[in-house]
Design a protein around this motif. Structure first.
Motif, PDB file in Angstrom:
ATOM      1  N   ASN A 149      10.956  -2.582   0.557  1.00 41.99           N
ATOM      2  CA  ASN A 149      11.383  -1.213   0.777  1.00 41.99           C
ATOM      3  C   ASN A 149      10.642  -0.218  -0.122  1.00 41.99           C
ATOM      4  N   ASP A 150       9.873  -0.718  -1.076  1.00 43.75           N
ATOM      5  CA  ASP A 150       9.132   0.134  -1.996  1.00 43.75           C
ATOM      6  C   ASP A 150       7.900   0.706  -1.297  1.00 43.75           C
ATOM      7  N   ASP A 151       7.328   1.766  -1.845  1.00 52.96           N
ATOM      8  CA  ASP A 151       6.054   2.288  -1.363  1.00 52.96           C
ATOM      9  C   ASP A 151       5.005   1.184  -1.470  1.00 52.96           C
ATOM     10  N   ILE A 152       4.242   0.980  -0.407  1.00 53.88           N
ATOM     11  CA  ILE A 152       3.340  -0.173  -0.336  1.00 53.88           C
ATOM     12  C   ILE A 152       2.245  -0.137  -1.406  1.00 53.88           C
ATOM     13  N   VAL A 153       1.717   1.041  -1.712  1.00 56.45           N
ATOM     14  CA  VAL A 153       0.672   1.156  -2.738  1.00 56.45           C
ATOM     15  C   VAL A 153       1.261   0.875  -4.114  1.00 56.45           C
ATOM     16  N   ARG A 154       2.415   1.451  -4.407  1.00 58.14           N
ATOM     17  CA  ARG A 154       3.073   1.233  -5.706  1.00 58.14           C
ATOM     18  C   ARG A 154       3.435  -0.248  -5.870  1.00 58.14           C
ATOM     19  N   PHE A 155       3.975  -0.852  -4.804  1.00 55.14           N
ATOM     20  CA  PHE A 155       4.352  -2.267  -4.835  1.00 55.14           C
ATOM     21  C   PHE A 155       3.136  -3.151  -5.104  1.00 55.14           C
ATOM     22  N   THR A 156       2.044  -2.882  -4.406  1.00 51.08           N
ATOM     23  CA  THR A 156       0.831  -3.691  -4.574  1.00 51.08           C
ATOM     24  C   THR A 156       0.264  -3.523  -5.981  1.00 51.08           C
ATOM     25  N   ASN A 157       0.208  -2.302  -6.480  1.00 55.27           N
ATOM     26  CA  ASN A 157      -0.303  -2.080  -7.837  1.00 55.27           C
ATOM     27  C   ASN A 157       0.574  -2.749  -8.886  1.00 55.27           C
ATOM     28  N   LYS A 158       1.891  -2.754  -8.650  1.00 59.08           N
ATOM     29  CA  LYS A 158       2.806  -3.428  -9.568  1.00 59.08           C
ATOM     30  C   LYS A 158       2.485  -4.933  -9.616  1.00 59.08           C
ATOM     31  N   LEU A 159       2.248  -5.524  -8.460  1.00 59.49           N
ATOM     32  CA  LEU A 159       1.902  -6.949  -8.407  1.00 59.49           C
ATOM     33  C   LEU A 159       0.564  -7.221  -9.099  1.00 59.49           C
ATOM     34  N   LYS A 160      -0.405  -6.354  -8.885  1.00 57.54           N
ATOM     35  CA  LYS A 160      -1.732  -6.539  -9.487  1.00 57.54           C
ATOM     36  C   LYS A 160      -1.673  -6.485 -11.007  1.00 57.54           C
ATOM     37  N   ASN A 161      -0.727  -5.737 -11.549  1.00 55.40           N
ATOM     38  CA  ASN A 161      -0.601  -5.607 -12.999  1.00 55.40           C
ATOM     39  C   ASN A 161       0.155  -6.758 -13.639  1.00 55.40           C
ATOM     40  N   GLN A 162       0.717  -7.654 -12.820  1.00 56.98           N
ATOM     41  CA  GLN A 162       1.419  -8.810 -13.356  1.00 56.98           C
ATOM     42  C   GLN A 162       0.432  -9.956 -13.559  1.00 56.98           C
ATOM     43  N   GLU A 163       0.861 -10.931 -14.324  1.00 63.06           N
ATOM     44  CA  GLU A 163       0.033 -12.106 -14.541  1.00 63.06           C
ATOM     45  C   GLU A 163      -0.066 -12.898 -13.236  1.00 63.06           C
TER      46      GLU A 163
END
Length: 85
Positions: A1-15
């Motif tokens: 349900n999150d914004d797709i760009v924000r969600f993807t960037n959040k995942l990219k910043n994780q290990e």
């Protein structure tokens, strides 16, 4: 349900390494439309299905691909493409 760009960037910043997206054409188009796809791996099975969920949904987009490699698994073939910018 999150914004797709924000969600993807959040995942990219994780290990971790890669984000693996599995789904139909509508899900894929959401990411393609925002230019969030950098690789596509297609597995071809030796079965022709007349109906089903399309992999690529109709839309106003184009991906230019570059073949990175192929592999075969018994009767299946995997096509690995990079998305050209």
């Amino acid at each position: 349900n999150d914004d797709i760009v924000r969600f993807t960037n959040k995942l990219k910043n994780q290990e971790g390494r890669n984000i693996w997206l599995v789904g139909g054409g509508e899900l894929l188009q959401s990411f393609v439309g925002k230019k969030l796809v950098d690789e596509i791996i297609l597995t071809v099975a030796p079965t022709i299905i007349g109906k089903g969920i399309p992999l690529f949904k109709e839309g106003d987009y184009q991906l230019d691909l570059s073949l990175k490699g192929t592999r075969n698994f018994n009767q299946f073939v995997e096509l690995h493409y990079g998305v050209r910018n």
